[in-house]
Design an enzyme around this catalytic site. Sequence first.
Site, PDB file in Angstrom:
ATOM      1  N   LYS A 216       0.691  -1.286  -0.137  1.00 25.31           N
ATOM      2  CA  LYS A 216      -0.259   0.039  -0.038  1.00 25.31           C
ATOM      3  C   LYS A 216       0.935   1.298   0.266  1.00 25.31           C
ATOM      4  O   LYS A 216       0.495   2.229  -0.702  1.00 25.31           O
ATOM      5  CB  LYS A 216      -0.759  -0.017   1.270  1.00 25.31           C
ATOM      6  CG  LYS A 216      -2.194  -1.001   0.921  1.00 25.31           C
ATOM      7  CD  LYS A 216      -3.112  -1.011   2.257  1.00 25.31           C
ATOM      8  CE  LYS A 216      -4.175  -1.759   2.069  1.00 25.31           C
ATOM      9  NZ  LYS A 216      -5.112  -1.635   3.350  1.00 25.31           N
TER      10      LYS A 216
ATOM     11  N   ASP B  98      -9.610   3.359   1.964  1.00 26.05           N
ATOM     12  CA  ASP B  98      -9.718   2.519   3.438  1.00 26.05           C
ATOM     13  C   ASP B  98     -10.393   3.760   4.362  1.00 26.05           C
ATOM     14  O   ASP B  98     -10.893   3.476   5.207  1.00 26.05           O
ATOM     15  CB  ASP B  98      -8.507   2.301   3.787  1.00 26.05           C
ATOM     16  CG  ASP B  98      -8.092   0.848   3.477  1.00 26.05           C
ATOM     17  OD1 ASP B  98      -8.925   0.228   2.942  1.00 26.05           O
ATOM     18  OD2 ASP B  98      -6.640   0.555   3.124  1.00 26.05           O
TER      19      ASP B  98
END
Length: 495
Positions: free
Chosen positions: A282, A318
């Site tokens: 990520k 997220d």
Amino acid sequence: MICIPVIANNLDDVLRDIAEASMVADIIEVRLDYLKNPDLKRILEGRTKPVIITNRPVREGGKFAGSEEERIALLKLAIQLQADYVDIEHDSIQHISRDTAHGISTKLIVSYHNFKETPDNLISLHQKLSQYGADIVKIVSYANTITDNVKVYRLLRQARGRVISFCMGEYGMISRILYKRFGSYLTFASLQKGKESAPGQISIQEFLHTYQAQRQDKGTDIYGLIGNPVSHSISPIIHNTIFKEMNFNSIYVPFKVDNIGDFIRAFRELDIKGYSVTIPHKESVINHLDEIDPTAKKIGAVNTVINRNGELVGFNTDYKAAIQVLENMSQAPDVKTGNDRLKEKYVTLLGAGGAARAISFGLQERGAQVTIVNRNFERAQSLARDVGCLSRKFEDLSGINTDILINATPVGMFPAVHETPIDKNNLKPNMLVFDTIYNPSETRLLREARARGCRIVGGLPMFVNQAAAQFELWTGIKPPLKLIEEIAFKKLVGE
Ligand code: NAP
């Protein structure tokens, strides 16, 4: 076409597996090398689907224990009995000339298998094999890295005539799934788990259900998950089911990636339309994209990539997904905080990785008082500096004023479900406890928090929210949340 190999070692089981495979497959491959005393007449009579007869020697990854003469004699007999296809290895094809097959409808497959690697010269190898005059050329190699699949993709784009090609092994799975999009004449899927004839072969159930792979064609858009590991992810079944339900000509596959830079560079050629990004890429993926959305840049983590006319743009879904969950779970707005449910709430956040970064930036934006606690304390300090919040050590936990406790570490995740990131004595009845882990749906932390009277929420709602946001970024269309919830719940709890 989907071919199911039959690898039973006695005639009764072979006939039973052929009958079962014929209900779902387009072609059946019968591996004579697994079978003692093969009765070819019985195998071929009464078949309802085309059959490939293969009699693989040990040198090409097979099990045939007899002499080379016996092995070839069985293949010649299969041609006489008019098997639909006979697979003959590239170094034995001279024994089965066109004369042997003269006047007979059997199609010849000339095959090459490499169980060690995927060589760079697949195209010249194909040219060589094409000269043998077989109907179909089969080139199968072993993938040691995800980028080996690109070699097969190039071969299938350039080669003329019918070609079966894919990579074996875990890294090669995507070339098996994307066979039509890549241009392979057929692919192989096992009748069930445990009946694979080669490494990396997935079951027909997974092939049809998880990947909806029979829906693809040469124009199908490819999406996928970049991560390592990726094999237990529920994202493929979620996105492929939504693509089917919403009539998109798209497919979603898992990319097991070691080197993110090499992967992004090599797969630009395939024009992948969008990625999800998970552990451990990520943060590192950012350096390999063309543009980063300002929020994702601020967070320093990307979990979604869109392909905008060849430009790869990174986003983070997220943070909104987690904040939505916390806002829904927080008590009704009071006079002091107005509509802002998280304002001035004391939040203790365990972890300082990609998820913690996203959540802490979101909380800070909403006016919460965040304290970051992490195993590697320097990392906690560094994230706290970036966000503008506090950091403390694990041993200080009992002294931290906490309204909301969030676990953004993988401690307690499947398979280590007996673990928990903190001692239960740190849990107080007035706390809201949010564990971002979604597998299992209720972690030990949540069970202990419930027992101590805390309100609890697991990682599933966050997962559903971020998957929906991802889908919307890729397609511009909101997917049905209820459907995502149902699929995720069935997969995680129903199995
Ligand atoms: P990550 O970037 O690899 O970060 C992992 C964090 O966990 C690091 O802070 C690491 O601490 C800590 N950690 C790892 N093992 C630990 C251990 N044994 N004891 C204590 N701390 C440990 O991973 P991530 O992407 O942030 O993911 C973290 C968690 O969030 C995972 O469980 C993931 O499933 C969950 N998540 C859920 C969703 C959802 O939609 N529900 C979305 C994203 C992530 P160090 O710095 O000391 O190594």
